[in-house]
Write a protein that holds these residues in place. Structure first.
Motif, PDB file in Angstrom:
ATOM      1  N   UNK A  36       0.854  -1.191   0.000  1.00  0.00           N
ATOM      2  CA  UNK A  36       0.000   0.000   0.000  1.00  0.00           C
ATOM      3  C   UNK A  36       0.890   1.241   0.000  1.00  0.00           C
ATOM      4  N   UNK A  37       0.469   2.271  -0.735  1.00  0.00           N
ATOM      5  CA  UNK A  37       1.237   3.527  -0.799  1.00  0.00           C
ATOM      6  C   UNK A  37       0.278   4.695  -0.911  1.00  0.00           C
ATOM      7  N   UNK A  38       0.450   5.663  -0.035  1.00  0.00           N
ATOM      8  CA  UNK A  38      -0.328   6.897  -0.072  1.00  0.00           C
ATOM      9  C   UNK A  38       0.651   8.061  -0.250  1.00  0.00           C
ATOM     10  N   UNK A  39       0.461   8.813  -1.320  1.00  0.00           N
ATOM     11  CA  UNK A  39       1.399   9.882  -1.632  1.00  0.00           C
ATOM     12  C   UNK A  39       1.271  11.038  -0.652  1.00  0.00           C
ATOM     13  N   UNK A  40       2.422  11.472  -0.142  1.00  0.00           N
ATOM     14  CA  UNK A  40       2.487  12.605   0.775  1.00  0.00           C
ATOM     15  C   UNK A  40       2.908  13.873   0.033  1.00  0.00           C
ATOM     16  N   UNK A  41       3.949  13.763  -0.774  1.00  0.00           N
ATOM     17  CA  UNK A  41       4.494  14.899  -1.515  1.00  0.00           C
ATOM     18  C   UNK A  41       5.046  14.415  -2.847  1.00  0.00           C
ATOM     19  N   UNK A  42       4.934  15.252  -3.862  1.00  0.00           N
ATOM     20  CA  UNK A  42       5.580  14.964  -5.142  1.00  0.00           C
ATOM     21  C   UNK A  42       6.422  16.170  -5.549  1.00  0.00           C
ATOM     22  N   UNK A  43       7.431  15.894  -6.346  1.00  0.00           N
ATOM     23  CA  UNK A  43       8.286  16.961  -6.878  1.00  0.00           C
ATOM     24  C   UNK A  43       8.242  16.914  -8.404  1.00  0.00           C
ATOM     25  N   UNK A  44       7.012  16.956  -8.920  1.00  0.00           N
ATOM     26  CA  UNK A  44       6.826  16.851 -10.366  1.00  0.00           C
ATOM     27  C   UNK A  44       7.472  18.007 -11.120  1.00  0.00           C
ATOM     28  N   UNK A  45       7.613  19.155 -10.465  1.00  0.00           N
ATOM     29  CA  UNK A  45       8.184  20.315 -11.136  1.00  0.00           C
ATOM     30  C   UNK A  45       9.650  20.163 -11.480  1.00  0.00           C
ATOM     31  N   UNK A  51      17.102  21.664 -13.054  1.00  0.00           N
ATOM     32  CA  UNK A  51      16.487  21.159 -11.823  1.00  0.00           C
ATOM     33  C   UNK A  51      16.560  19.633 -11.759  1.00  0.00           C
ATOM     34  N   UNK A  52      16.263  18.978 -12.889  1.00  0.00           N
ATOM     35  CA  UNK A  52      16.284  17.521 -12.916  1.00  0.00           C
ATOM     36  C   UNK A  52      17.691  16.992 -12.671  1.00  0.00           C
ATOM     37  N   UNK A  53      18.681  17.611 -13.335  1.00  0.00           N
ATOM     38  CA  UNK A  53      20.067  17.183 -13.153  1.00  0.00           C
ATOM     39  C   UNK A  53      20.526  17.411 -11.713  1.00  0.00           C
ATOM     40  N   UNK A  54      20.153  18.561 -11.139  1.00  0.00           N
ATOM     41  CA  UNK A  54      20.551  18.882  -9.768  1.00  0.00           C
ATOM     42  C   UNK A  54      19.922  17.910  -8.766  1.00  0.00           C
ATOM     43  N   UNK A  55      18.654  17.579  -8.970  1.00  0.00           N
ATOM     44  CA  UNK A  55      17.982  16.655  -8.047  1.00  0.00           C
ATOM     45  C   UNK A  55      18.560  15.249  -8.151  1.00  0.00           C
ATOM     46  N   UNK A  62      14.742  23.597  -4.957  1.00  0.00           N
ATOM     47  CA  UNK A  62      14.957  23.510  -6.401  1.00  0.00           C
ATOM     48  C   UNK A  62      13.641  23.635  -7.161  1.00  0.00           C
ATOM     49  N   UNK A  63      12.619  22.944  -6.682  1.00  0.00           N
ATOM     50  CA  UNK A  63      11.334  22.965  -7.388  1.00  0.00           C
ATOM     51  C   UNK A  63      10.714  24.353  -7.398  1.00  0.00           C
ATOM     52  N   UNK A  64      10.943  25.130  -6.344  1.00  0.00           N
ATOM     53  CA  UNK A  64      10.322  26.450  -6.238  1.00  0.00           C
ATOM     54  C   UNK A  64      10.986  27.500  -7.128  1.00  0.00           C
ATOM     55  N   UNK A  99      21.690  30.330 -12.767  1.00  0.00           N
ATOM     56  CA  UNK A  99      22.687  30.441 -11.705  1.00  0.00           C
ATOM     57  C   UNK A  99      22.095  30.070 -10.354  1.00  0.00           C
ATOM     58  N   UNK A 100      20.839  30.437 -10.133  1.00  0.00           N
ATOM     59  CA  UNK A 100      20.181  30.090  -8.874  1.00  0.00           C
ATOM     60  C   UNK A 100      20.069  28.575  -8.703  1.00  0.00           C
ATOM     61  N   UNK A 101      19.835  27.862  -9.806  1.00  0.00           N
ATOM     62  CA  UNK A 101      19.755  26.402  -9.732  1.00  0.00           C
ATOM     63  C   UNK A 101      21.096  25.822  -9.298  1.00  0.00           C
ATOM     64  N   UNK A 102      22.180  26.305  -9.922  1.00  0.00           N
ATOM     65  CA  UNK A 102      23.508  25.812  -9.556  1.00  0.00           C
ATOM     66  C   UNK A 102      23.848  26.204  -8.118  1.00  0.00           C
ATOM     67  N   UNK A 103      23.409  27.397  -7.704  1.00  0.00           N
ATOM     68  CA  UNK A 103      23.667  27.845  -6.334  1.00  0.00           C
ATOM     69  C   UNK A 103      22.959  26.935  -5.330  1.00  0.00           C
ATOM     70  N   UNK A 104      21.696  26.603  -5.607  1.00  0.00           N
ATOM     71  CA  UNK A 104      20.954  25.705  -4.712  1.00  0.00           C
ATOM     72  C   UNK A 104      21.599  24.325  -4.661  1.00  0.00           C
ATOM     73  N   UNK A 105      22.025  23.827  -5.820  1.00  0.00           N
ATOM     74  CA  UNK A 105      22.696  22.533  -5.864  1.00  0.00           C
ATOM     75  C   UNK A 105      23.977  22.574  -5.035  1.00  0.00           C
ATOM     76  N   UNK A 106      24.759  23.632  -5.208  1.00  0.00           N
ATOM     77  CA  UNK A 106      26.047  23.738  -4.520  1.00  0.00           C
ATOM     78  C   UNK A 106      25.870  23.733  -3.007  1.00  0.00           C
ATOM     79  N   UNK A 107      24.879  24.476  -2.524  1.00  0.00           N
ATOM     80  CA  UNK A 107      24.635  24.471  -1.080  1.00  0.00           C
ATOM     81  C   UNK A 107      24.121  23.114  -0.619  1.00  0.00           C
TER      82      UNK A 107
END
Length: 312
Positions: A73-82, A89-93, A124-126, A137-145
């Motif tokens: 059984x699985x009930x979804x709590x959160x998704x990161x479809x974005x 974003x996909x590469x960073x995640x 990343x999703x936001x 650059x913001x994506x790379x910055x988030x990944x780096x942190x």
């Protein structure tokens, strides 16, 4: 664990299994990394289809098996479809997921790691999906942190405040455009270049004459034979890269909860500085993990579009 157990987990890896099943590698708060079969997940109308996608957080009910557990059984709590709507974003995640897979333990609670990963995936999703350099650059910055925070949680973050040789505080010098600080992967962090002795340029070795054994030459006797003890020169400290004041400022801020604004003070910190810091941390991480980060090539593809002269 009992024959059936519940857990909250995020899917980090998925691969086909059998005719219609999917084998998931899941990071759970309660039990760390687990592998479980999602039966029938590859069928068109399977209730586990969407719930077995990457970066989906589920409340799971799992049945213990002889070799592999099965999700009942699985009930979804959160998704990161974005995350899939933007290459960066996909590469960073996926990059962060690789680090987590290499750090996480099995059969041990991993609540802090679970919370930290979800925090950075949410950041990343936001972010905007715009192709402007500032947003990329913001994506790379988030990944780096995110990389630095994961290293810090695992106790392997580099030393970025103090010189690894002198243990003195290093402050970025923005007044001198030629100012640099060294980064040594083997030593574990930043190096004040004034404290560093570069390796001498190797020269062609000269033929060595046999050293006669005299009373002044230390010797060791073994089974009646005499051996000369010769001193071996110590290996020189290697500087892997030299960082500017802006790049050091980024490194020193990464441990903070909030991210340094990547577009702030553009005259002091350039977009390319974030790429350099990410690449430096990548090399450092690969050295300590003993394996390459496959998602790094996707990050390179993503950043190539807005860096004319890559830093490496």
């Amino acid at each position: 664990m009992s024959k059936t157990y519940s857990a909250t987990g995020i899917n980090l890896k998925a691969q086909p299994f059998g005719e219609s099943d999917r084998l998931l590698t899941i990071l759970t708060q309660e039990f760390g990394l687990i592998k479980a079969i999602a039966p029938g997940a590859r069928k068109a109308k399977s209730p586990l289809g969407g719930r077995s996608e990457l970066f989906v957080v589920n409340q799971l009910l799992i049945a213990k098996g002889r070799s592999l557990d099965r999700i009942t059984q699985a009930e979804t709590v959160t998704t990161y479809a974005g995350l899939s709507k933007n290459l960066g974003k996909l590469a960073a995640s996926q990059y962060l997921a690789e680090l987590v897979l290499s750090q996480a333990l099995s059969d041990h609670p991993q609540e802090d790691l679970f919370i930290l990963l979800n925090e950075h995936l949410n950041r990343l999703q936001s972010l905007s999906n715009s192709h402007l350099i500032a947003n990329s650059t913001q994506i790379i910055a988030c990944l780096t942190q995110g990389i630095f925070h994961l290293l810090a949680l695992g106790g392997t973050a580099p030393q970025v405040q103090l010189c690894c040789l002198s243990q003195r505080l290093l402050i970025p010098n923005f007044t001198d455009e030629n100012w640099r600080v060294g980064f040594s992967i083997e030593t574990g962090g930043i190096i004040n270049l004034s404290e560093w002795t570069p390796s001498p340029t190797p020269s062609r070795p000269k033929p060595q004459k046999p050293i006669p054994v005299t009373s002044k030459t230390p010797t060791v006797q073994d089974s009646g034979n005499l051996y000369t003890i010769e001193s071996v020169p110590q290996p020189q400290l290697k500087i892997n890269t030299k960082l500017t004041a802006g790049q050091l400022a980024i490194l020193q801020h990464l441990a903070q909860p909030e991210l340094l604004d990547p577009v702030m003070s553009r005259e002091m910190i350039l977009a390319g500085d974030w790429m350099t810091v990410e690449r430096t941390l990548r090399q450092y991480t690969e050295y300590h993990l003993g394996c390459s980060i496959r998602s790094g090539s996707l990050i390179d593809t993503f950043t190539h579009q807005f860096i004319i002269d890559p830093p490496f």
